[in-house]
Design a protein around this motif. Structure first.
Motif, PDB file in Angstrom:
ATOM      1  N   TYR A 124      27.609  55.276  -8.023  1.00 47.93           N
ATOM      2  CA  TYR A 124      26.974  56.360  -7.270  1.00 47.93           C
ATOM      3  C   TYR A 124      25.795  55.857  -6.435  1.00 47.93           C
ATOM      4  CZ  TYR A 124      29.755  59.718  -9.942  1.00 47.93           C
ATOM      5  OH  TYR A 124      30.777  60.435 -10.496  1.00 47.93           O
ATOM      6  N   HIS A 130      27.268  54.202  -3.446  1.00 50.87           N
ATOM      7  CA  HIS A 130      27.803  55.262  -2.597  1.00 50.87           C
ATOM      8  C   HIS A 130      26.682  55.911  -1.784  1.00 50.87           C
ATOM      9  CE1 HIS A 130      30.698  58.536  -1.664  1.00 50.87           C
ATOM     10  NE2 HIS A 130      29.613  59.305  -1.689  1.00 50.87           N
ATOM     11  N   HIS A 140      25.860  55.902   2.386  1.00 48.91           N
ATOM     12  CA  HIS A 140      25.532  57.071   3.214  1.00 48.91           C
ATOM     13  C   HIS A 140      24.273  56.811   4.032  1.00 48.91           C
ATOM     14  CE1 HIS A 140      28.435  60.190   2.380  1.00 48.91           C
ATOM     15  NE2 HIS A 140      28.307  60.042   1.071  1.00 48.91           N
ATOM     16  N   HIS A 152      32.493  60.000   4.317  1.00 52.30           N
ATOM     17  CA  HIS A 152      33.864  60.206   3.862  1.00 52.30           C
ATOM     18  C   HIS A 152      34.374  61.530   4.408  1.00 52.30           C
ATOM     19  CE1 HIS A 152      31.754  62.500   0.734  1.00 52.30           C
ATOM     20  NE2 HIS A 152      31.072  61.390   0.482  1.00 52.30           N
ATOM     21  N   THR A 171      35.232  54.201   0.008  1.00 48.57           N
ATOM     22  CA  THR A 171      35.575  53.923  -1.394  1.00 48.57           C
ATOM     23  C   THR A 171      35.844  52.433  -1.591  1.00 48.57           C
ATOM     24  OG1 THR A 171      36.438  56.148  -1.703  1.00 48.57           O
ATOM     25  CG2 THR A 171      37.180  54.477  -3.259  1.00 48.57           C
ATOM     26  N   THR A 179      32.566  50.588  -1.495  1.00 43.37           N
ATOM     27  CA  THR A 179      31.811  50.836  -2.725  1.00 43.37           C
ATOM     28  C   THR A 179      32.326  49.946  -3.843  1.00 43.37           C
ATOM     29  OG1 THR A 179      31.406  53.127  -2.049  1.00 43.37           O
ATOM     30  CG2 THR A 179      31.060  52.598  -4.364  1.00 43.37           C
TER      31      THR A 179
END
Length: 137
Positions: free
Chosen positions: A97, A100, A104, A110, A120, A123
């Protein structure tokens, strides 16, 4: 990811705090696992100067502060619950997370199936690197 130095703020919250943040910011009900709030964007770090040029107000020979990418907010309760539900070690899911959220901050999203697949994959790639599973040589 392209920066030797960059600053990221990490805030850990409860489900209650995340639900409030999610509602007030995005108009969505309930908590989410991670939210990201960018400050500067790649190519526009430091107010459009780029990360390689120091602001004019800095004294020659003194390094400017690193670019601030923004803030990643993670709900510890949601992360633990989702880890329990999936059987994934919660520390590893937390790292997932966090990565992720940082993606951003640097402009990845996404919002389409193609972007989702790319985000994904990136990540997972970065998770393997920081966990020492993908670094060779």
């Amino acid at each position: 990811m392209g920066w030797a130095d960059a600053e990221v703020s990490l805030t850990l919250v409860s489900d209650r705090a995340m639900a409030r943040l999610n509602r007030e910011t995005f108009g969505r009900r309930g908590p989410t696992n991670v939210s990201a709030f960018p400050v500067d964007r790649p190519g526009d770090l430091g107010g459009g100067r780029g990360p390689e040029r120091a602001p004019d107000s800095f004294v020659q020979g003194i390094s400017p502060p690193p670019p601030v990418l923004g803030e990643v907010v993670i709900s510890v309760e949601t992360t633990r619950r989702q880890a329990d539900e999936t059987g994934w070690p919660w520390e590893e899911l937390f790292d997932f997370y966090l990565i992720h959220g940082i993606l951003h901050l640097v402009g990845q999203d996404h919002d389409t199936p193609e972007n989702d697949a790319a985000m994904t994959a990136r990540t997972w790639e970065l998770l393997e690197i920081i966990r020492g599973e993908g670094a060779e040589g």
